[in-house]
Design an enzyme around this catalytic site. Sequence first.
Site, PDB file in Angstrom:
ATOM      1  N   LYS A   9       0.920  -1.285  -0.072  1.00 59.00           N
ATOM      2  CA  LYS A   9       0.179   0.155   0.044  1.00 59.00           C
ATOM      3  C   LYS A   9       0.924   1.215   0.013  1.00 59.00           C
ATOM      4  CE  LYS A   9      -4.038  -2.380   2.160  1.00 59.00           C
ATOM      5  NZ  LYS A   9      -5.126  -2.303   3.122  1.00 59.00           N
ATOM      6  N   TYR A  49     -12.571  -3.218  -4.310  1.00 63.14           N
ATOM      7  CA  TYR A  49     -13.189  -2.975  -2.972  1.00 63.14           C
ATOM      8  C   TYR A  49     -14.593  -2.908  -3.140  1.00 63.14           C
ATOM      9  CZ  TYR A  49      -8.740  -2.430  -0.643  1.00 63.14           C
ATOM     10  OH  TYR A  49      -7.522  -2.566   0.022  1.00 63.14           O
ATOM     11  N   ASN A 112      -2.532   0.124   6.665  1.00 58.55           N
ATOM     12  CA  ASN A 112      -2.216  -1.382   7.224  1.00 58.55           C
ATOM     13  C   ASN A 112      -0.984  -2.133   6.192  1.00 58.55           C
ATOM     14  OD1 ASN A 112      -3.963  -2.311   5.265  1.00 58.55           O
ATOM     15  ND2 ASN A 112      -5.119  -3.394   6.709  1.00 58.55           N
ATOM     16  N   HIS A 115      -2.015  -5.640   1.099  1.00 57.06           N
ATOM     17  CA  HIS A 115      -3.334  -6.234   1.042  1.00 57.06           C
ATOM     18  C   HIS A 115      -3.058  -7.781   0.652  1.00 57.06           C
ATOM     19  CE1 HIS A 115      -7.321  -7.305  -1.060  1.00 57.06           C
ATOM     20  NE2 HIS A 115      -6.375  -7.998  -2.064  1.00 57.06           N
ATOM     21  N   GLU A 126      -9.464 -10.436  -8.758  1.00 56.67           N
ATOM     22  CA  GLU A 126      -8.575  -9.374  -8.403  1.00 56.67           C
ATOM     23  C   GLU A 126      -7.721  -9.163  -9.551  1.00 56.67           C
ATOM     24  OE1 GLU A 126      -7.556  -9.375  -4.471  1.00 56.67           O
ATOM     25  OE2 GLU A 126      -9.410  -9.093  -3.554  1.00 56.67           O
TER      26      GLU A 126
HETATM   27  P1  IDP Z   1      -8.481  -7.163   4.818  1.00 60.35           P
HETATM   28  O1  IDP Z   1      -7.586  -6.059   4.031  1.00 60.35           O
HETATM   29  O2  IDP Z   1      -7.764  -7.692   6.097  1.00 60.35           O
HETATM   30  O3  IDP Z   1      -9.210  -8.255   3.901  1.00 60.35           O
HETATM   31  P2  IDP Z   1     -11.225  -5.930   4.798  1.00 60.35           P
HETATM   32  O4  IDP Z   1     -12.110  -5.980   5.817  1.00 60.35           O
HETATM   33  O5  IDP Z   1     -11.455  -6.761   3.301  1.00 60.35           O
HETATM   34  O6  IDP Z   1      -9.901  -6.306   5.350  1.00 60.35           O
HETATM   35  O7  IDP Z   1     -10.880  -4.302   4.341  1.00 60.35           O
HETATM   36  C1  IDP Z   1     -10.197  -3.930   3.383  1.00 60.35           C
HETATM   37  C2  IDP Z   1      -9.358  -2.685   3.663  1.00 60.35           C
HETATM   38  O8  IDP Z   1     -10.109  -1.831   4.080  1.00 60.35           O
HETATM   39  C3  IDP Z   1      -8.674  -3.052   4.948  1.00 60.35           C
HETATM   40  O9  IDP Z   1      -7.072  -3.590   4.622  1.00 60.35           O
HETATM   41  C4  IDP Z   1      -8.151  -1.571   5.429  1.00 60.35           C
HETATM   42  O10 IDP Z   1      -7.244  -0.874   4.835  1.00 60.35           O
HETATM   43  C5  IDP Z   1      -9.695  -0.880   5.218  1.00 60.35           C
HETATM   44  N1  IDP Z   1     -10.395  -0.962   6.314  1.00 60.35           N
HETATM   45  C6  IDP Z   1     -11.150  -2.174   6.696  1.00 60.35           C
HETATM   46  N2  IDP Z   1     -12.036  -1.907   7.882  1.00 60.35           N
HETATM   47  C7  IDP Z   1     -12.047  -0.357   8.003  1.00 60.35           C
HETATM   48  C8  IDP Z   1     -12.553   0.542   8.999  1.00 60.35           C
HETATM   49  O11 IDP Z   1     -13.179   0.014   9.985  1.00 60.35           O
HETATM   50  N3  IDP Z   1     -12.008   1.825   8.998  1.00 60.35           N
HETATM   51  C9  IDP Z   1     -11.177   2.222   7.940  1.00 60.35           C
HETATM   52  N4  IDP Z   1     -10.520   1.315   7.129  1.00 60.35           N
HETATM   53  C10 IDP Z   1     -10.923   0.028   7.186  1.00 60.35           C
HETATM   54 MG    MG Z   2     -10.333  -8.093   2.326  1.00 64.08          MG
END
Ligand code: IDP
Ligand code: MG
Length: 142
Positions: A9, A49, A112, A115, A126
Amino acid sequence: MERTLVIIKPEAVRKKLVGKIISIYEDNRLEIIHAHRVLATSDVLKLHYQDLITKPFFEELVSYMSSSECVVLILEGEHVVETVRKINGATDPGKADPGTIRYMYGETLQVNAVHGSESVEKADLEIEIWRDLIRYEKGSKR
Ligand code: IDP
Ligand code: MG
């Protein structure tokens, strides 16, 4: 052979963590079969997304992911989808296990570091969504 899509990212690229992150995957005997640095478009991110479109953080997520270039990887190996998710760690770096990429390099729930596709089906989808942007050739066995 199973494949998955990884995105290093924007903040991790800005912090010059690309080499360290790629080394972690390679140290786990996964093979990087494609790598491309690119500024993600909002069209691709909205498809990528699409399951999160109703979330309150969706627009912010798309703008964060296109704030500067990311590095998109395609990795190949047995059980690569599950292995990458383990190596990446929990979505929230504060809840990720020590040693995982998100534990070491993640900043916040949103910012974070990486991905990784969540299932084999999602990985295939994807890869199709990103294919043109990352110049991953159609029909290439790799
Ligand atoms: P993942 O990346 O672990 O699969 P997902 O729930 O699919 O997690 O969410 C995709 C991305 O969206 C996350 O990696 C993070 O960057 C962002 N994200 C997820 N939940 C939140 C939230 O509650 N607030 C802000 N960003 C979020
Ligand atoms: Mg995800």
